[in-house]
Design a protein around this motif. Structure first.
Motif, mmCIF file in Angstrom:
data_model
loop_
_atom_site.group_PDB
_atom_site.id
_atom_site.type_symbol
_atom_site.label_atom_id
_atom_site.label_comp_id
_atom_site.label_asym_id
_atom_site.label_seq_id
_atom_site.Cartn_x
_atom_site.Cartn_y
_atom_site.Cartn_z
ATOM 1 N N GLN A 6 0.833 -1.203 0.000
ATOM 2 C CA GLN A 6 0.000 0.000 0.000
ATOM 3 C C GLN A 6 0.872 1.258 0.000
ATOM 4 O O GLN A 6 0.558 2.228 -0.686
ATOM 5 C CB GLN A 6 -0.930 0.025 1.215
ATOM 6 C CG GLN A 6 -2.119 -0.907 1.103
ATOM 7 C CD GLN A 6 -2.953 -0.879 2.359
ATOM 8 O OE1 GLN A 6 -2.513 -1.368 3.402
ATOM 9 N NE2 GLN A 6 -4.141 -0.320 2.272
ATOM 10 N N ALA A 10 0.757 3.889 -2.981
ATOM 11 C CA ALA A 10 0.437 5.284 -2.671
ATOM 12 C C ALA A 10 1.516 6.211 -3.227
ATOM 13 O O ALA A 10 1.213 7.242 -3.840
ATOM 14 C CB ALA A 10 0.311 5.461 -1.161
ATOM 15 N N LEU A 13 1.119 6.465 -6.971
ATOM 16 C CA LEU A 13 0.002 7.329 -7.349
ATOM 17 C C LEU A 13 0.369 8.806 -7.280
ATOM 18 O O LEU A 13 -0.114 9.616 -8.055
ATOM 19 C CB LEU A 13 -1.207 7.071 -6.451
ATOM 20 C CG LEU A 13 -2.084 5.894 -6.810
ATOM 21 C CD1 LEU A 13 -3.134 5.665 -5.724
ATOM 22 C CD2 LEU A 13 -2.762 6.113 -8.149
ATOM 23 N N LEU A 56 1.558 10.619 3.468
ATOM 24 C CA LEU A 56 0.833 10.178 2.278
ATOM 25 C C LEU A 56 -0.632 10.620 2.328
ATOM 26 O O LEU A 56 -1.193 11.050 1.322
ATOM 27 C CB LEU A 56 0.956 8.663 2.116
ATOM 28 C CG LEU A 56 2.372 8.172 1.772
ATOM 29 C CD1 LEU A 56 2.482 6.662 1.935
ATOM 30 C CD2 LEU A 56 2.774 8.603 0.362
ATOM 31 N N GLU A 57 -1.237 10.558 3.498
ATOM 32 C CA GLU A 57 -2.621 11.019 3.632
ATOM 33 C C GLU A 57 -2.732 12.520 3.402
ATOM 34 O O GLU A 57 -3.675 12.979 2.756
ATOM 35 C CB GLU A 57 -3.189 10.629 4.997
ATOM 36 C CG GLU A 57 -3.483 9.150 5.108
ATOM 37 C CD GLU A 57 -3.950 8.708 6.475
ATOM 38 O OE1 GLU A 57 -4.567 7.626 6.539
ATOM 39 O OE2 GLU A 57 -3.704 9.411 7.484
ATOM 40 N N ILE A 61 -3.715 10.624 -0.246
ATOM 41 C CA ILE A 61 -3.929 9.183 -0.296
ATOM 42 C C ILE A 61 -4.920 8.765 0.781
ATOM 43 O O ILE A 61 -4.842 9.207 1.921
ATOM 44 C CB ILE A 61 -2.596 8.421 -0.094
ATOM 45 C CG1 ILE A 61 -1.648 8.703 -1.257
ATOM 46 C CG2 ILE A 61 -2.826 6.929 0.106
ATOM 47 C CD1 ILE A 61 -2.124 8.217 -2.611
ATOM 48 N N VAL A 77 -5.357 1.447 -1.930
ATOM 49 C CA VAL A 77 -5.191 2.889 -1.764
ATOM 50 C C VAL A 77 -6.036 3.601 -2.802
ATOM 51 O O VAL A 77 -6.355 3.045 -3.853
ATOM 52 C CB VAL A 77 -3.714 3.346 -1.893
ATOM 53 C CG1 VAL A 77 -2.869 2.785 -0.780
ATOM 54 C CG2 VAL A 77 -3.142 2.982 -3.243
ATOM 55 N N ARG A 78 -6.380 4.825 -2.499
ATOM 56 C CA ARG A 78 -7.129 5.663 -3.428
ATOM 57 C C ARG A 78 -6.521 7.056 -3.388
ATOM 58 O O ARG A 78 -6.160 7.549 -2.327
ATOM 59 C CB ARG A 78 -8.594 5.719 -2.995
ATOM 60 C CG ARG A 78 -9.446 6.663 -3.827
ATOM 61 C CD ARG A 78 -10.897 6.700 -3.366
ATOM 62 N NE ARG A 78 -11.478 5.384 -3.580
ATOM 63 C CZ ARG A 78 -12.075 4.672 -2.630
ATOM 64 N NH1 ARG A 78 -12.150 5.136 -1.399
ATOM 65 N NH2 ARG A 78 -12.583 3.501 -2.882
ATOM 66 N N LEU A 79 -6.438 7.686 -4.546
ATOM 67 C CA LEU A 79 -5.986 9.067 -4.612
ATOM 68 C C LEU A 79 -7.205 9.949 -4.423
ATOM 69 O O LEU A 79 -8.157 9.890 -5.191
ATOM 70 C CB LEU A 79 -5.303 9.349 -5.955
ATOM 71 C CG LEU A 79 -4.694 10.730 -6.127
ATOM 72 C CD1 LEU A 79 -3.641 11.000 -5.047
ATOM 73 C CD2 LEU A 79 -4.068 10.853 -7.511
#
Length: 110
Positions: A6, A10, A13, A56-57, A61, A77-79
């Motif tokens: 992950q 991330a 991405l 990252l958050e 992310i 994970v999602r952008l």
């Protein structure tokens, strides 16, 4: 808990190299590479995990835990919109997402 995969996904991405991420969070490159190489969950008690996750958050992310969004889904994970980004709101306080409004009625997605 997040996995090394992950973290690597991330980072990809966001278009960062492992060296970029290490420099950004002020960790040794070897630490980032070691964590990304883990196929299993990274231990939550390691401060490096929290530093990486937070950075990252903040960059946009969203970490998805295993089986949270789908009965058969694994971790992912999602952008998303970065945490540091503010949203414009109308007078009622409803969040307006421009990317949703172009294909739907005003206020769609909010």
């Amino acid at each position: 808990m997040i996995t090394g995969r992950q973290i690597a996904a991330a980072r990809a991405l966001l278009g960062l190299t492992a060296a970029d991420l290490a420099r950004q969070v002020e960790l040794p490159l070897a630490t980032v590479e070691e964590m990304e190489a883990r196929a299993t969950a990274c231990p939550d008690d390691r401060s490096e995990v929290e530093v990486l996750r937070t950075a990252l958050e903040k960059a946009g992310i969203t970490f998805i835990d295993e089986r949270v969004t789908s009965a058969a889904g694994g971790p992912g994970v999602r952008l998303s919109v970065p945490l540091s980004t503010s949203h414009d709101t109308d007078v009622s306080g409803t969040v307006q997402y421009p990317e949703m409004a172009k294909d739907g009625p005003f206020g769609a997605g909010g």
